[in-house]
Design a protein around this motif. Structure first.
Motif, PDB file in Angstrom:
ATOM      1  N   ARG A  16       0.820  -1.215   0.000  1.00 27.20           N
ATOM      2  CA  ARG A  16       0.000   0.000   0.000  1.00 27.20           C
ATOM      3  C   ARG A  16       0.855   1.266   0.000  1.00 27.20           C
ATOM      4  O   ARG A  16       0.980   1.933  -1.019  1.00 27.20           O
ATOM      5  CB  ARG A  16      -0.943  -0.006   1.218  1.00 27.20           C
ATOM      6  N   ALA A 259       3.851   4.662  -2.736  1.00 30.35           N
ATOM      7  CA  ALA A 259       2.508   4.102  -2.576  1.00 30.35           C
ATOM      8  C   ALA A 259       2.133   3.397  -3.875  1.00 30.35           C
ATOM      9  O   ALA A 259       2.998   3.156  -4.728  1.00 30.35           O
ATOM     10  CB  ALA A 259       1.519   5.207  -2.211  1.00 30.35           C
ATOM     11  N   ALA A 262      -4.382   2.409  -6.785  1.00 31.79           N
ATOM     12  CA  ALA A 262      -5.427   1.448  -6.402  1.00 31.79           C
ATOM     13  C   ALA A 262      -6.408   1.225  -7.548  1.00 31.79           C
ATOM     14  O   ALA A 262      -6.883   0.108  -7.764  1.00 31.79           O
ATOM     15  CB  ALA A 262      -6.179   1.946  -5.175  1.00 31.79           C
ATOM     16  N   THR A 291      -2.770   5.172  -2.909  1.00 26.40           N
ATOM     17  CA  THR A 291      -3.003   4.605  -1.573  1.00 26.40           C
ATOM     18  C   THR A 291      -2.169   5.283  -0.482  1.00 26.40           C
ATOM     19  O   THR A 291      -1.424   4.622   0.251  1.00 26.40           O
ATOM     20  CB  THR A 291      -2.659   3.114  -1.597  1.00 26.40           C
ATOM     21  N   ASP A 325      -6.374   8.829   3.923  1.00 28.15           N
ATOM     22  CA  ASP A 325      -5.710   7.591   3.518  1.00 28.15           C
ATOM     23  C   ASP A 325      -5.512   7.479   2.011  1.00 28.15           C
ATOM     24  O   ASP A 325      -4.919   6.510   1.541  1.00 28.15           O
ATOM     25  CB  ASP A 325      -6.540   6.377   3.960  1.00 28.15           C
ATOM     26  N   GLN A 326      -6.061   8.395   1.244  1.00 24.73           N
ATOM     27  CA  GLN A 326      -6.025   8.284  -0.216  1.00 24.73           C
ATOM     28  C   GLN A 326      -5.823   9.657  -0.844  1.00 24.73           C
ATOM     29  O   GLN A 326      -6.173  10.678  -0.255  1.00 24.73           O
ATOM     30  CB  GLN A 326      -7.344   7.694  -0.723  1.00 24.73           C
TER      31      GLN A 326
END
Ligand SMILES: *Cc1c(COP(=O)(O)O)cnc(C)c1O
Length: 383
Positions: A16, A259, A262, A291, A325-326
């Motif tokens: 991630r 990262a 996604a 991510t 988180d994104q």
């Protein structure tokens, strides 16, 4: 069907978002710093705040291998973590330790800073033999007993349960070459050595003397000392790119932040994306969901195309507001982007590079803050 080995499996470190630290860069920085240190001055690696976000244990282990035998931390919990991880050498706690934790100092063979003479009395009352370094305030007016209070400082040497193994101070204007800042740093250096000489003339054995941190070494190596307490330079950076110290070193950044992509999504003209729907697309765009977010240490102030990321060696601007988180990025001009692709937030991809300087400038801060705020959930891997 689930098996026992599935339960034993750990999530993948690079699945991630993660931090890579370069063993080669650490070695190069240690060598460059050692070359500049005054004669007989040893490197004390400052690994507080999880080694400025790099991962205290992996960094300290690497440094132990390179022969570094002294470490500075901010808290007793940081010191105990290092000892439990097998780190050897002197561990100096630079900040305050509460009395409830005094038993741990002796148990883990730690050295405590004496931040005031009042504090020395408290520590002495605890009763076990404790190694201390006396912190002398020569003008920063943070921790330390004021250097003019020479009688009180002397009294600490006579406290039954304290063993004074060091004396130190900290410079507060060593990072600029402005004439008034230079004058202040030189006055602090003088006050420190004067205090030391008065103590030694009175028979106080001071042990290891130290007053230089990274900018102290880069600008005033001639101030000397038995240790130099090096933080940011060890990680291959200055606090600001534009600082021009008297001794520029060939430092190499140690940390990369990475990262994954996604998923990909088409955004039609007139649509926005993310919280608040900022950055309305003027034409059809391709967005990648990345991510990583501000909880991982990516400053939220890079939102709305202030910041960018690297995918397949090309820059992709950040779209809209960075989430916890994104993060959304625009990959319209990188049509080869695939799900699962690595994304570089700090570091290199192809012949492109994003530095910690770029991010910390955009976030109106210094590299020290940017790095030390890297998220605790990021795995740190040594490469
Ligand atoms: C954090 C700290 C250091 C290291 O500072 P850098 O500028 O990162 O090298 C040294 N000494 C003390 C007392 C500190 O608090």
């Amino acid at each position: 069907m689930m098996t026992l080995s599935d339960l034993e499996m750990e999530p993948h470190d690079t699945g991630r978002a993660w931090i890579e630290i370069s063993r080669q860069a650490i070695r190069q920085n240690v060598e460059a710093l050692r070359a500049l240190l005054p004669p007989r001055c040893e490197l004390m690696a400052v690994v507080k705040a999880n080694a400025y976000g790099h991962g205290a244990l992996p960094v300290a282990r690497e440094l132990n291998r390179l022969g570094v035998r002294a470490f500075g931390v901010a808290t007793i919990a940081e010191a105990v973590e290092l000892r439990k991880g097998g780190i050897c050498g002197e561990l100096l706690i630079l900040g305050y330790t509460p009395p409830e934790d005094f038993p741990l100092l002796a148990a883990w063979d730690l050295t405590q800073s004496v931040i005031s003479c009042e504090y020395a009395k408290l520590l002495n009352r605890f009763g076990g033999k404790i190694n201390v370094h006396l912190c002398i305030d020569t003008g920063m007016h943070r921790c330390g007993e004021r250097c003019e209070n020479i009688r009180q400082i002397q009294s600490v040497f006579h406290m039954q349960h304290l063993r004074v193994t060091g004396l130190f101070s900290h410079l507060c204007t060593a990072d600029t070459m402005k004439p008034e800042d230079q004058a202040y740093a030189r006055a602090q250096g003088q006050a420190f050595w004067q205090t030391l000489h008065r103590l030694e003339a009175d028979g106080c054995r001071c042990g290891k003397k130290h007053l230089l941190a990274s900018y102290g070494v880069l600008n005033y190596p001639e101030f000397g000392g038995d240790y130099a307490r090096i933080g940011i330079a060890l990680y291959g950076l200055q606090s600001r790119q534009n600082d021009s110290p008297r001794h520029a070193l060939p430092l190499r950044p140690v940390l990369s932040l990475k990262a994954r992509v996604a998923m990909l999504k088409k955004l039609h003209a007139g649509e926005g994306a993310g919280y608040g729907l900022h950055d309305i697309a003027s034409s059809e765009r391709t967005i990648a969901v990345v991510t990583i977010g501000y909880a991982d240490g990516l400053p939220r102030s890079l939102s709305n195309a202030r910041g960018a990321v690297l995918i397949r060696g090309k820059r992709a601007p950040i779209v809209g507001l960075i989430c916890m988180d994104q993060t959304l990025v625009d990959v319209t001009d990188i049509p080869e982007t695939c799900c699962g692709d690595p994304v570089v937030l700090i570091g290199e991809s192809g012949n492109q590079r994003i530095t910690a300087y770029e991010l910390s400038d955009l976030a109106h801060t210094i590299t020290n803050e940017l790095l030390s705020c890297m998220g605790s959930r990021l795995p740190r891997i040594v490469v």
